[in-house]
Motif scaffolding. Structure first.
Motif, PDB file in Angstrom:
ATOM      1  N   ASN A  20       0.646  -1.242  -0.085  1.00  0.00           N
ATOM      2  CA  ASN A  20       0.185   0.085   0.075  1.00  0.00           C
ATOM      3  C   ASN A  20       0.843   1.280   0.062  1.00  0.00           C
ATOM      4  OD1 ASN A  20      -3.025  -1.030   0.546  1.00  0.00           O
ATOM      5  ND2 ASN A  20      -1.824  -2.044   1.816  1.00  0.00           N
ATOM      6  N   TYR A  21       0.225   2.209  -0.579  1.00  0.00           N
ATOM      7  CA  TYR A  21       0.971   3.597  -0.862  1.00  0.00           C
ATOM      8  C   TYR A  21       0.303   4.795  -0.623  1.00  0.00           C
ATOM      9  CZ  TYR A  21       4.170   0.355  -3.288  1.00  0.00           C
ATOM     10  OH  TYR A  21       4.856  -0.438  -3.614  1.00  0.00           O
ATOM     11  N   ILE A  22       0.794   5.753   0.083  1.00  0.00           N
ATOM     12  CA  ILE A  22       0.038   6.983  -0.035  1.00  0.00           C
ATOM     13  C   ILE A  22      -0.232   7.421  -1.426  1.00  0.00           C
ATOM     14  CG2 ILE A  22       0.612   7.722   2.239  1.00  0.00           C
ATOM     15  CD1 ILE A  22       2.683   9.665   1.247  1.00  0.00           C
ATOM     16  N   ASP A  23      -1.169   8.382  -1.475  1.00  0.00           N
ATOM     17  CA  ASP A  23      -1.378   8.961  -2.978  1.00  0.00           C
ATOM     18  C   ASP A  23      -0.196   9.452  -3.585  1.00  0.00           C
ATOM     19  OD1 ASP A  23      -4.965   9.216  -2.524  1.00  0.00           O
ATOM     20  OD2 ASP A  23      -3.902   7.757  -2.873  1.00  0.00           O
ATOM     21  N   SER A  24       0.365  10.389  -2.796  1.00  0.00           N
ATOM     22  CA  SER A  24       1.453  11.139  -3.573  1.00  0.00           C
ATOM     23  C   SER A  24       2.616  10.351  -4.143  1.00  0.00           C
ATOM     24  CB  SER A  24       1.765  12.184  -2.650  1.00  0.00           C
ATOM     25  OG  SER A  24       2.620  11.722  -1.382  1.00  0.00           O
ATOM     26  N   VAL A  25       2.753   8.972  -3.651  1.00  0.00           N
ATOM     27  CA  VAL A  25       3.676   8.473  -4.304  1.00  0.00           C
ATOM     28  C   VAL A  25       3.481   7.178  -5.168  1.00  0.00           C
ATOM     29  CG1 VAL A  25       5.224   8.971  -2.103  1.00  0.00           C
ATOM     30  CG2 VAL A  25       4.111   6.981  -2.409  1.00  0.00           C
ATOM     31  N   LYS A  26       2.230   6.944  -5.357  1.00  0.00           N
ATOM     32  CA  LYS A  26       1.715   5.804  -6.184  1.00  0.00           C
ATOM     33  C   LYS A  26       2.426   5.953  -7.494  1.00  0.00           C
ATOM     34  CE  LYS A  26      -2.497   4.458  -3.540  1.00  0.00           C
ATOM     35  NZ  LYS A  26      -4.152   4.531  -3.672  1.00  0.00           N
ATOM     36  N   GLY A  27       2.835   4.877  -7.909  1.00  0.00           N
ATOM     37  CA  GLY A  27       3.212   4.843  -9.360  1.00  0.00           C
ATOM     38  C   GLY A  27       4.850   5.338  -9.395  1.00  0.00           C
ATOM     39  N   ARG A  28       5.384   5.926  -8.387  1.00  0.00           N
ATOM     40  CA  ARG A  28       6.610   6.391  -8.390  1.00  0.00           C
ATOM     41  C   ARG A  28       7.470   5.502  -7.426  1.00  0.00           C
ATOM     42  NH1 ARG A  28       7.972  11.115  -6.569  1.00  0.00           N
ATOM     43  NH2 ARG A  28       6.228  11.273  -5.190  1.00  0.00           N
ATOM     44  N   PHE A  29       6.995   4.930  -6.366  1.00  0.00           N
ATOM     45  CA  PHE A  29       7.773   4.288  -5.238  1.00  0.00           C
ATOM     46  C   PHE A  29       7.188   2.883  -5.283  1.00  0.00           C
ATOM     47  CE2 PHE A  29       8.651   8.115  -1.962  1.00  0.00           C
ATOM     48  CZ  PHE A  29       9.103   8.729  -2.939  1.00  0.00           C
ATOM     49  N   THR A  30       8.332   2.032  -5.167  1.00  0.00           N
ATOM     50  CA  THR A  30       7.882   0.352  -4.813  1.00  0.00           C
ATOM     51  C   THR A  30       8.552   0.008  -3.379  1.00  0.00           C
ATOM     52  OG1 THR A  30       7.876   0.344  -7.276  1.00  0.00           O
ATOM     53  CG2 THR A  30       8.185  -1.777  -6.048  1.00  0.00           C
ATOM     54  N   ILE A  31       7.904  -0.486  -2.764  1.00  0.00           N
ATOM     55  CA  ILE A  31       8.369  -1.235  -1.472  1.00  0.00           C
ATOM     56  C   ILE A  31       8.525  -2.887  -1.802  1.00  0.00           C
ATOM     57  CG2 ILE A  31       6.104  -1.603  -0.440  1.00  0.00           C
ATOM     58  CD1 ILE A  31       7.401  -1.181   2.319  1.00  0.00           C
ATOM     59  N   SER A  32       9.583  -3.308  -1.320  1.00  0.00           N
ATOM     60  CA  SER A  32       9.656  -4.870  -1.284  1.00  0.00           C
ATOM     61  C   SER A  32      10.366  -5.249  -0.259  1.00  0.00           C
ATOM     62  CB  SER A  32      10.457  -5.124  -2.582  1.00  0.00           C
ATOM     63  OG  SER A  32      11.702  -4.442  -2.613  1.00  0.00           O
TER      64      SER A  32
END
Length: 114
Positions: free
Chosen positions: A58-70
């Protein structure tokens, strides 16, 4: 005693990329949902991204599509790949459990500036 050690921050131009790492010790890492947090100057720390087992992220809206957690449970490490960085991403980045229960590490500074 759980220890969290973040690394990988730095100075990057807008549009650039960084990959953050967080190594955990002293805990059964794989049992916990993990999160990346950030704190910008003068602002409260905010949860940026979380990861449970597998691909449940899950991501906050401001980083969706730019950040990837793994995560790599064998290495007890969680990662944050940050692409298309913006000046508003400038902050100290921390990791912890998705519901923070451990002492905070020192964090890693991310500065996005031209």
């Amino acid at each position: 005693q759980v220890q969290l050690v973040e690394s990988g921050g730095g100075l990057v131009q807008p549009g650039g990329s960084l990959r953050l790492s967080c190594a955990a010790s002293g805990t059964i890492f794989r049992f916990y949902a993990m999160g990346w947090y950030r704190q910008a100057p003068g602002k409260q720390r905010e949860l940026v991204a979380t990861i449970q087992d597998g691909d449940n992220t899950n991501y906050i809206d401001s980083v969706k599509g730019r950040f990837t957690i793994s995560r790599d449970n064998a290495r007890k490490t969680v990662y944050l790949q940050m692409n298309s960085l913006k000046p508003e991403d400038t902050a100290v980045y921390y990791c912890n459990a998705a519901k923070p229960i451990w002492p905070w590490g020192q964090g890693t500074q991310v500065t996005v500036s031209s």
